[in-house]
Write an enzyme that holds these catalytic residues in place. Structure first.
Site, PDB file in Angstrom:
ATOM      1  CD  GLU A   1      -1.802 -22.044  54.016  1.00  0.00           C
ATOM      2  OE1 GLU A   1      -1.581 -20.833  53.821  1.00  0.00           O
ATOM      3  OE2 GLU A   1      -1.133 -22.946  53.503  1.00  0.00           O
TER       4      GLU A   1
ATOM      5  CB  CYS B   1       4.946 -22.852  53.375  1.00  0.00           C
ATOM      6  SG  CYS B   1       4.491 -21.683  54.659  1.00  0.00           S
TER       7      CYS B   1
ATOM      8  CB  THR C   1       9.425  -0.289  21.068  1.00  0.00           C
ATOM      9  OG1 THR C   1       9.201  -1.339  20.129  1.00  0.00           O
ATOM     10  CG2 THR C   1       8.100   0.190  21.612  1.00  0.00           C
TER      11      THR C   1
ATOM     12  CG  LEU D   1       6.415  -0.153  28.141  1.00  0.00           C
ATOM     13  CD1 LEU D   1       7.607  -1.081  27.868  1.00  0.00           C
ATOM     14  CD2 LEU D   1       5.207  -0.658  27.347  1.00  0.00           C
TER      15      LEU D   1
HETATM   16  C1  AOF Z   1       1.400 -21.226  51.862  1.00  0.00           C
HETATM   17  N1  AOF Z   1       0.364 -20.353  51.820  1.00  0.00           N
HETATM   18  O1  AOF Z   1      -0.596 -18.468  51.116  1.00  0.00           O
HETATM   19  C2  AOF Z   1       1.543 -18.980  50.283  1.00  0.00           C
HETATM   20  C3  AOF Z   1       2.618 -19.932  50.297  1.00  0.00           C
HETATM   21  O2  AOF Z   1       8.430 -15.483  52.241  1.00  0.00           O
HETATM   22  P1  AOF Z   1       7.170 -16.158  52.638  1.00  0.00           P
HETATM   23  O3  AOF Z   1       7.121 -16.543  54.091  1.00  0.00           O
HETATM   24  O4  AOF Z   1       5.923 -15.375  52.237  1.00  0.00           O
HETATM   25  O5  AOF Z   1       7.106 -17.554  51.868  1.00  0.00           O
HETATM   26  C4  AOF Z   1       6.936 -17.583  50.479  1.00  0.00           C
HETATM   27  C5  AOF Z   1       6.847 -19.021  50.010  1.00  0.00           C
HETATM   28  O6  AOF Z   1       5.761 -19.683  50.704  1.00  0.00           O
HETATM   29  C6  AOF Z   1       6.510 -19.165  48.534  1.00  0.00           C
HETATM   30  O7  AOF Z   1       7.673 -19.246  47.739  1.00  0.00           O
HETATM   31  C7  AOF Z   1       5.748 -20.490  48.505  1.00  0.00           C
HETATM   32  O8  AOF Z   1       6.623 -21.598  48.553  1.00  0.00           O
HETATM   33  C8  AOF Z   1       4.973 -20.435  49.795  1.00  0.00           C
HETATM   34  N2  AOF Z   1       3.714 -19.725  49.563  1.00  0.00           N
HETATM   35  N3  AOF Z   1       2.482 -21.037  51.070  1.00  0.00           N
HETATM   36  O9  AOF Z   1       1.368 -22.192  52.630  1.00  0.00           O
HETATM   37  C9  AOF Z   1       0.374 -19.245  51.084  1.00  0.00           C
HETATM   38  N4  AOF Z   1       1.611 -17.836  49.551  1.00  0.00           N
HETATM   39 ZN    ZN Z   2       2.611 -20.622  54.289  1.00  0.00          ZN
END
Ligand code: AOF
Ligand code: ZN
Length: 394
Positions: A69, A92, A214, A222
């Site tokens: 965002e 988030c 392996t 790997l």
């Molecule tokens: C969003 N937009 O593009 C993503 C989200 O450690 P941080 O701040 O990067 O937060 C990671 C968490 O944020 C991840 O576990 C998930 O809940 C959320 N990811 N959220 O609004 C995003 N990548």
């Molecule tokens: Zn976010």
């Protein structure tokens, strides 16, 4: 939050699936963002007319980097005011490595937010939706695109909802289901293009797992060899951050036979060996990128309990997606334990005969009804070979 199916969209919303599909496409430009989910965002001018056009795009490139965002909002500048934000995942509302996206969307003055999936992270889990709504911003859930949005982050959902990674098991065999000659020669069953495709599987996962047998037989590295990846220059640039780090290498080594000079230990990046006893073996010699962990013993096999290994990888390493690249015994054990979510089988048009080695090490079935039943997801020809992707039938 209002849930909308495609058939319930009004005239002003008809292009919403198209905008969300573009956001999903942007998210998928990144091979993996672990431990974070892959997220895309499209900003569209205005609130709801069929003529509305995208004004900005953003996507999350990986942990520690800006979320989708703020990337899109930065690209839109002042035009974000009054726009509709299409985000593949609920924005988030917490401060982790970056700040809360819901606050950034509110501050930018977007008119409404459309999402395709909820965030299973307990720090968010509905909180992002609630934050937007209490600021007076309506949130819509495009439920028909939820399966695609969840699939995009199936490892992230698996870790947060089941406490274990999504497990993919890669196998390569001749047309008659053999993986090598009786004398052990197995290089190579499949051609170079199929092997380059395996490089892509490694680049998509967070950890690659194999067995000590392996390692002792083949000494595989790997690792991801960037120059072998079948990617265009543009795709490579989009996912550059996910190529910066090697997947964690995991060896199951019940009896501490791993040796310090093996490529799996000395290669770039971290390596973890699971055994029954802790603090045995090569730890002091191998340096800080090597770690030995102990695991409960499985009473039947006498080897490490596979489910515990998965629990540990999810908990200690935040592993979302695991690729099993093992021999017949270990791959068979993962399948028998019901721990494989997807099988990727490369089939070479070669016949090796009945004294060659079988694909999987389990035996003892006496009735057809006991067969492991799989469903075919896709069949793709990769130059001279076939790739079949399958999921176990529930
Ligand atoms: C969003 N937009 O593009 C993503 C989200 O450690 P941080 O701040 O990067 O937060 C990671 C968490 O944020 C991840 O576990 C998930 O809940 C959320 N990811 N959220 O609004 C995003 N990548
Ligand atoms: Zn976010």
């Amino acid at each position: 939050m209002q849930t909308l199916t495609h058939s319930a969209l009004n005239a002003g919303q008809v292009r919403w699936p198209e905008h969300m599909a573009r956001a999903l496409e942007l998210a998928a430009l990144v091979l993996h963002a672990a431990p974070n989910p892959r997220v895309g965002c499209v900003l569209v001018a205005g609130a709801a007319t069929p003529m509305d056009e995208p004004i900005a795009e953003g996507w999350h490139r990986g942990a520690g980097l800006p979320h989708a965002e703020p990337e899109a909002l930065a690209a839109a500048g002042d035009h974000a005011k009054g726009a509709t934000a299409f985000v593949t995942l609920e924005p988030c509302c917490h401060t982790g490595k970056t700040g809360p996206c819901s606050s950034v969307l509110i501050a930018a003055g977007v008119a409404q937010v459309v999402i395709a999936s909820r965030d299973p992270n307990p720090k968010v889990s509905g909180g992002g939706i609630a934050a937007l709504e209490s600021a007076g911003i309506p949130v819509f859930f495009l439920s028909d695109l939820e399966p695609a949005a969840r699939r995009l982050n199936r490892g992230f959902y698996s870790r947060l909802e089941r406490g274990r990674p999504f497990v993919r098991c890669k196998l390569a065999m001749s047309l008659d289901g053999r993986t090598g000659l009786a004398n052990g020669e197995s290089k190579w069953i499949t051609g170079p293009a199929a092997r380059a495709d395996v490089q892509l599987l490694r680049a998509q996962c967070d950890a690659v797992l194999t067995g000590i047998e392996t390692v002792l037989a083949d000494d595989p590295a790997l690792t991801v060899r960037e120059d072998s990846l079948p990617l265009t220059a543009e795709a490579r640039q989009h996912t550059a951050n996910s190529l910066a780090q090697q997947p964690l290498r995991v060896v199951l080594d019940s009896r501490s036979r791993l040796y310090p000079r093996s490529k799996i230990v000395t290669g770039e990046g971290r390596c973890v060996a699971y055994g029954i006893e802790a603090n045995q073996g090569i730890e002091p010699e191998a340096g800080e990128l090597f770690e030995r962990r102990s695991c409960p013993r499985n009473a039947d096999s006498g080897r490490v309990e596979l489910a515990s290994v998965l629990d540990s990888l999810a908990l200690q390493d935040e592993c979302n997606e695991l690729l099993v690249e093992a021999g017949a015994t270990l791959s068979g054990a993962f399948i028998e334990a019901g721990l494989v979510d997807e099988l990727i089988v490369y089939i070479a048009p070669k016949l090796l005969g009945s004294d060659a080695r079988p694909l999987l090490g389990f035996a003892g079935l006496t009735q057809m009804s006991e067969a492991w039943q799989l469903s075919i997801e896709s069949v793709t020809q990769i130059e001279t070979d076939l790739r079949v992707v399958l999921t176990p039938t529930a």
